[in-house]
Design a protein around this motif. Sequence first.
Motif, PDB file in Angstrom:
ATOM      1  N   LEU A  29      52.590 -11.376  34.720  1.00 34.65           N
ATOM      2  CA  LEU A  29      51.345 -12.060  34.399  1.00 34.65           C
ATOM      3  C   LEU A  29      51.559 -13.436  34.139  1.00 34.65           C
ATOM      4  O   LEU A  29      52.495 -13.689  33.397  1.00 34.65           O
ATOM      5  CB  LEU A  29      50.433 -11.262  33.545  1.00 34.65           C
ATOM      6  CG  LEU A  29      49.784  -9.818  33.831  1.00 34.65           C
ATOM      7  CD1 LEU A  29      48.861  -9.241  32.955  1.00 34.65           C
ATOM      8  CD2 LEU A  29      49.356  -9.847  35.156  1.00 34.65           C
TER       9      LEU A  29
ATOM     10  N   LEU B 228      49.492 -17.012  32.432  1.00 29.82           N
ATOM     11  CA  LEU B 228      48.532 -16.922  31.015  1.00 29.82           C
ATOM     12  C   LEU B 228      47.104 -16.909  31.588  1.00 29.82           C
ATOM     13  O   LEU B 228      46.303 -16.025  31.140  1.00 29.82           O
ATOM     14  CB  LEU B 228      48.698 -18.297  30.361  1.00 29.82           C
ATOM     15  CG  LEU B 228      49.848 -18.531  29.689  1.00 29.82           C
ATOM     16  CD1 LEU B 228      50.059 -20.043  29.029  1.00 29.82           C
ATOM     17  CD2 LEU B 228      49.840 -17.796  28.542  1.00 29.82           C
TER      18      LEU B 228
ATOM     19  N   LEU C  19      47.197 -13.368  30.494  1.00 30.61           N
ATOM     20  CA  LEU C  19      47.925 -13.112  29.329  1.00 30.61           C
ATOM     21  C   LEU C  19      47.168 -13.745  27.983  1.00 30.61           C
ATOM     22  O   LEU C  19      47.104 -13.400  26.757  1.00 30.61           O
ATOM     23  CB  LEU C  19      49.335 -13.349  29.232  1.00 30.61           C
ATOM     24  CG  LEU C  19      50.199 -12.430  29.936  1.00 30.61           C
ATOM     25  CD1 LEU C  19      51.591 -13.256  30.266  1.00 30.61           C
ATOM     26  CD2 LEU C  19      50.321 -11.052  29.482  1.00 30.61           C
TER      27      LEU C  19
ATOM     28  N   GLU D 155      44.268 -15.035  26.001  1.00 27.97           N
ATOM     29  CA  GLU D 155      42.998 -14.524  25.572  1.00 27.97           C
ATOM     30  C   GLU D 155      41.805 -15.668  25.382  1.00 27.97           C
ATOM     31  O   GLU D 155      40.866 -15.885  26.063  1.00 27.97           O
ATOM     32  CB  GLU D 155      43.027 -13.943  24.015  1.00 27.97           C
ATOM     33  CG  GLU D 155      41.617 -13.180  23.470  1.00 27.97           C
ATOM     34  CD  GLU D 155      41.904 -12.393  22.213  1.00 27.97           C
ATOM     35  OE1 GLU D 155      41.730 -11.241  22.204  1.00 27.97           O
ATOM     36  OE2 GLU D 155      42.583 -13.077  21.146  1.00 27.97           O
TER      37      GLU D 155
ATOM     38  N   LEU E  33      47.530 -15.851  22.845  1.00 27.43           N
ATOM     39  CA  LEU E  33      47.794 -14.535  23.636  1.00 27.43           C
ATOM     40  C   LEU E  33      47.170 -13.440  23.264  1.00 27.43           C
ATOM     41  O   LEU E  33      46.509 -13.307  22.055  1.00 27.43           O
ATOM     42  CB  LEU E  33      49.221 -14.194  23.517  1.00 27.43           C
ATOM     43  CG  LEU E  33      50.082 -15.353  24.130  1.00 27.43           C
ATOM     44  CD1 LEU E  33      51.682 -14.904  23.767  1.00 27.43           C
ATOM     45  CD2 LEU E  33      50.090 -15.363  25.643  1.00 27.43           C
ATOM     46  N   ARG E  34      46.793 -12.485  24.136  1.00 26.75           N
ATOM     47  CA  ARG E  34      46.160 -10.959  24.143  1.00 26.75           C
ATOM     48  C   ARG E  34      46.864 -10.470  22.793  1.00 26.75           C
ATOM     49  O   ARG E  34      47.993 -10.485  22.924  1.00 26.75           O
ATOM     50  CB  ARG E  34      45.820 -10.433  25.370  1.00 26.75           C
ATOM     51  CG  ARG E  34      45.357 -10.967  26.145  1.00 26.75           C
ATOM     52  CD  ARG E  34      45.192  -9.985  27.355  1.00 26.75           C
ATOM     53  NE  ARG E  34      44.773  -8.548  27.044  1.00 26.75           N
ATOM     54  CZ  ARG E  34      43.706  -8.125  27.478  1.00 26.75           C
ATOM     55  NH1 ARG E  34      42.957  -8.676  28.438  1.00 26.75           N
ATOM     56  NH2 ARG E  34      43.317  -6.938  27.316  1.00 26.75           N
TER      57      ARG E  34
ATOM     58  N   ALA F 239      49.248  -7.659  24.659  1.00 29.86           N
ATOM     59  CA  ALA F 239      50.046  -7.781  25.674  1.00 29.86           C
ATOM     60  C   ALA F 239      51.384  -7.531  25.212  1.00 29.86           C
ATOM     61  O   ALA F 239      52.060  -8.059  24.274  1.00 29.86           O
ATOM     62  CB  ALA F 239      50.178  -8.986  25.952  1.00 29.86           C
TER      63      ALA F 239
ATOM     64  N   TRP G  96      55.618  -6.181  26.745  1.00 29.75           N
ATOM     65  CA  TRP G  96      56.429  -5.886  27.891  1.00 29.75           C
ATOM     66  C   TRP G  96      56.681  -4.354  28.248  1.00 29.75           C
ATOM     67  O   TRP G  96      56.433  -3.355  27.121  1.00 29.75           O
ATOM     68  CB  TRP G  96      57.788  -6.612  27.638  1.00 29.75           C
ATOM     69  CG  TRP G  96      57.916  -8.107  27.516  1.00 29.75           C
ATOM     70  CD1 TRP G  96      57.737  -8.763  26.436  1.00 29.75           C
ATOM     71  CD2 TRP G  96      57.393  -8.861  28.546  1.00 29.75           C
ATOM     72  NE1 TRP G  96      57.685 -10.087  26.603  1.00 29.75           N
ATOM     73  CE2 TRP G  96      57.540 -10.281  28.037  1.00 29.75           C
ATOM     74  CE3 TRP G  96      57.158  -8.871  30.031  1.00 29.75           C
ATOM     75  CZ2 TRP G  96      57.321 -11.290  28.642  1.00 29.75           C
ATOM     76  CZ3 TRP G  96      57.191 -10.219  30.721  1.00 29.75           C
ATOM     77  CH2 TRP G  96      57.207 -11.342  30.269  1.00 29.75           C
TER      78      TRP G  96
ATOM     79  N   LEU H 183      54.926  -9.427  23.687  1.00 26.18           N
ATOM     80  CA  LEU H 183      54.754 -10.518  24.512  1.00 26.18           C
ATOM     81  C   LEU H 183      54.510 -11.757  23.377  1.00 26.18           C
ATOM     82  O   LEU H 183      53.184 -11.607  23.081  1.00 26.18           O
ATOM     83  CB  LEU H 183      53.870 -10.393  25.621  1.00 26.18           C
ATOM     84  CG  LEU H 183      54.136 -11.394  26.910  1.00 26.18           C
ATOM     85  CD1 LEU H 183      53.771 -10.584  28.225  1.00 26.18           C
ATOM     86  CD2 LEU H 183      53.489 -12.636  26.609  1.00 26.18           C
TER      87      LEU H 183
ATOM     88  N   ARG I 280      51.596 -15.353  18.533  1.00 26.89           N
ATOM     89  CA  ARG I 280      50.580 -15.140  19.451  1.00 26.89           C
ATOM     90  C   ARG I 280      49.884 -16.717  19.745  1.00 26.89           C
ATOM     91  O   ARG I 280      49.116 -16.790  20.845  1.00 26.89           O
ATOM     92  CB  ARG I 280      49.277 -14.369  19.055  1.00 26.89           C
ATOM     93  CG  ARG I 280      49.551 -12.962  19.019  1.00 26.89           C
ATOM     94  CD  ARG I 280      48.310 -12.147  18.649  1.00 26.89           C
ATOM     95  NE  ARG I 280      47.242 -12.660  19.405  1.00 26.89           N
ATOM     96  CZ  ARG I 280      46.189 -12.342  18.934  1.00 26.89           C
ATOM     97  NH1 ARG I 280      45.864 -12.096  17.628  1.00 26.89           N
ATOM     98  NH2 ARG I 280      44.931 -12.801  19.532  1.00 26.89           N
TER      99      ARG I 280
ATOM    100  N   SER J 129      54.948  -7.223  32.721  1.00 26.27           N
ATOM    101  CA  SER J 129      53.783  -7.351  31.812  1.00 26.27           C
ATOM    102  C   SER J 129      52.626  -7.109  32.668  1.00 26.27           C
ATOM    103  O   SER J 129      51.483  -7.189  31.937  1.00 26.27           O
ATOM    104  CB  SER J 129      53.710  -8.818  31.373  1.00 26.27           C
ATOM    105  OG  SER J 129      53.657  -9.739  32.243  1.00 26.27           O
TER     106      SER J 129
ATOM    107  N   TYR K 280      50.546  -1.508  30.145  1.00 25.09           N
ATOM    108  CA  TYR K 280      49.730  -2.536  30.622  1.00 25.09           C
ATOM    109  C   TYR K 280      48.404  -2.409  29.868  1.00 25.09           C
ATOM    110  O   TYR K 280      47.951  -1.210  29.845  1.00 25.09           O
ATOM    111  CB  TYR K 280      49.500  -2.404  32.338  1.00 25.09           C
ATOM    112  CG  TYR K 280      48.373  -3.293  32.652  1.00 25.09           C
ATOM    113  CD1 TYR K 280      48.703  -4.729  32.580  1.00 25.09           C
ATOM    114  CD2 TYR K 280      47.342  -3.007  33.445  1.00 25.09           C
ATOM    115  CE1 TYR K 280      47.568  -5.568  33.107  1.00 25.09           C
ATOM    116  CE2 TYR K 280      46.312  -3.902  33.933  1.00 25.09           C
ATOM    117  CZ  TYR K 280      46.389  -5.034  33.580  1.00 25.09           C
ATOM    118  OH  TYR K 280      45.559  -6.069  34.316  1.00 25.09           O
TER     119      TYR K 280
END
Lengths: 533, 321
Positions: free
Chosen positions: A65, A67, A85, A87, A102-103, A106, A108, A114, A151, A201, A223
């Motif tokens: 994925l 961003l 990815l 947020e 980032l979420r 998320a 791998w 991630l 994150r 991802s 996922y």
Amino acid sequence: MIPVAAMRLLAAAGLAAILGWGCASDTPRDITRLTVGMRFDYPTPNELIVQPTLGHKAITSQLLLPLMNEEPDFREGPPTWRPALAETWEFSDDRLVLTVRLRPDAVWSDGQPLTASDVRFTWQAQTDPEVAWILSYAKGAITDVEVVDERTMRFHFSHASPTQLADVAPEAVLPRHAWMQRPFAEWRDDPGWFFEHLVASGPFLLESRTPGRELVLGRNPAYFGADLPRLERVVLRTAADGAALTTQLLAGELDVVTGIGAADAQRIEGRSDLRLHAYSNRQYTFVAWNTGRPWFQDAATRRALALAVDRQAIVDTVWRGYARVGKSPILSDVWAHDPQLKPWPHDPEAARTALTAAGWSDLDGDGVIERNGEPFRFELATFAGAAARWDALQMIQADLRAVGIDAQPRRFDPNALLPRLLGNDFDAAVSGFAIDTSLDFRPVFHSESIGGGHNYAAYANPEVDALIESVATRLDPVTGLEDLQRLQRILREDQPMLVLWEPLTLAAFNEELESVAPNALSPLANLEEWAWR
Amino acid sequence: MSRFVLRRLLAATILFLIVLTLAFAVVALAPGDPMAPTDPRIPPEQAERLRALYGLDQPLPVQYLRWLGAVVLHWDWGQSYRTGQPVAELLFDALPPTLLLTGAALLVQYLLGIGLGLIAASRPNSRLDLSVRVASLIVYALPTFWVGLMAVLVLAVGLGLAPAGGMTSAAAFELGPIAAALDVLAHLWLPALVLGLSMAGDIARYTRSSLIEFQATEAGRAARARGLSETRILLVHGLAHAAPRLLQLASVSAPLLLSGAVVAEVVFAWPGLGTATLVAIQSRDIPVVLAATAYGAVLVIAASLAADLLLTRLDPRISLE
């Protein structure tokens, strides 16, 4: 010794088994699986080391994925972005820093988190000279990607621009822990290595791969999307020929085919079990008139050429209606397109009058008009291999012949023609461009792009240069709408290139499928929501 | 024997080097730049960087010697401009399907051609003979792509007797070995038939004329005088007489079969060397085009060599020295 009768029986049984296998399409459909036919293969999941194509990106985005994803809403306004990815994201007041979070969920597919380090690693790879990513120019304004915490990261820019989110968002975030073990200098040596070290991802992961033939994507249990994808498995099959894919679709061996040619569309139109979906691919095809040549130096003559060419006939005949007559390099379904703009009509009589007014006439009676002793005879070039363009060239030749112009169509190998276009060393040429939503026309119409850039027509107009520069500096592209519309009107009058058509891309799929909606951004858009009814 | 083989191998190697050099020269001397950016947004510096990466910034003799050295010493054909894959790996994946298809087509070509030739020769100048001769000529004259398209439309899409394309079904990765083999055979028979048909007519005509010629020879008359049946005379003695000529035809038909395979592979979406070559040509992927040309040359040279060696086994009148 085997009796002859037994041998015959054995042979008959073998033949029946082979034929029976070939006829086995009556078996009940497996609704957990889908088979998609495409005209491209997938040599590596690492998009930094292959020629960028929409097809490659479409598959990669199922596995890795970005961003953010661009929304296909370019008709309504400048691009908007949907979180993938990322947020949240926020610019600093001076727009020189973009903070992205980032979420939290998320991960791998191997269970590793991630993190922002993956994003920084991706930027390092994108800008590394040894990786030599062909689109690395897009990262030119990013001076650093700072990891704030696991994150959070900050993108630092050298200057603010309207494309900052597009510069950051759309490429796949790469798995640092899996790919950092291979030095950047060796990335191009073995693209297959990245399959062996692929962690996903996205909604799918790679289940199996037969090079040049087939990819099997399976549901990624790690996922973060709830209950997605709806299909357990997607089989992507490759063929070099679009007609062969259409035939397999008609035979029920494929469920979805993207990139169907207009000539094959009529084979599908009559089928009630298949649906044909036409959509804009944000491309246009044009004739560039080299303004450095004596025939094309004045705008009055170029406007007459626009009147002489019957573009609607080309759309109806060559594209069987699966294209639109071109009006502007800002395509008709892009938000900044000027709706007041009317295409030049096909009016041979008006074209003759305009040519006469511009000083062209057939004094020697050979059927070809002249000006200052120079007959209106030129080479009309295009790329070999583009059948639709070649057919269109024949029609353009006939249209121009009707007003006393002798255009001589000629096909060139792409390797040979492209440098000539870039060097403005041609008379007239039919070519095509894809546009993105940045609407930056500097490479195509700015005078600084003559000789080496893509300003094939060698077109120079100070007002156009100023408008292009003005649009490029506006952080909110909507405020540049007036300039963009003025630009379109000037280009319509100056006609450095005649926009011939905007082709539509055709996809066909089984009527029993739902949520299938390929678009200009991806032939596999929304794949995680595709399902059988 | 070994001297003959060595001599032929040496000649084949020289021929291969000549093909390599000519292919490189044709591509290198053609005007143009494979790294010219098609995307207006890509700056010229990036194209320069890629040129350096692929060694295209070097003078032509340097490029040639590097390329030839890598090919001859390491069988390294460079990397695909389009996909970045090592070309040898890319073609290694594409070669087995092509060998399978052309091998099956060769089988079809000989089984069908010899069968028709036998039928025609068993009743020379009869209506049956005339029908076989006319049919052979028609089949020989029909373009492979047209026959292929018609076969797909009628036999695959219309009657459902074969899959319409590909080498395996979409579900093939789930199949056991026997089912997987049957699956490949179900996909193979139609393209092999179409490709084999194009040359079967030629084989039929050669077989017919050889068998009729044999019947008029002393050996043919002697066989008949010994009371052997017509079938045995044609099948055993006649075919033995025709074998060297038919074998020679195999080496001649190898290039035709390979060029036909390109068409058949495209029509039937068969993932072989022809498909890889077509994609490479369409996408200006010069290293792949060069390597595919060389692979084609190797296959043709090898077929010719094998036919020569087999010929000496079949026909003792042919000397190796």
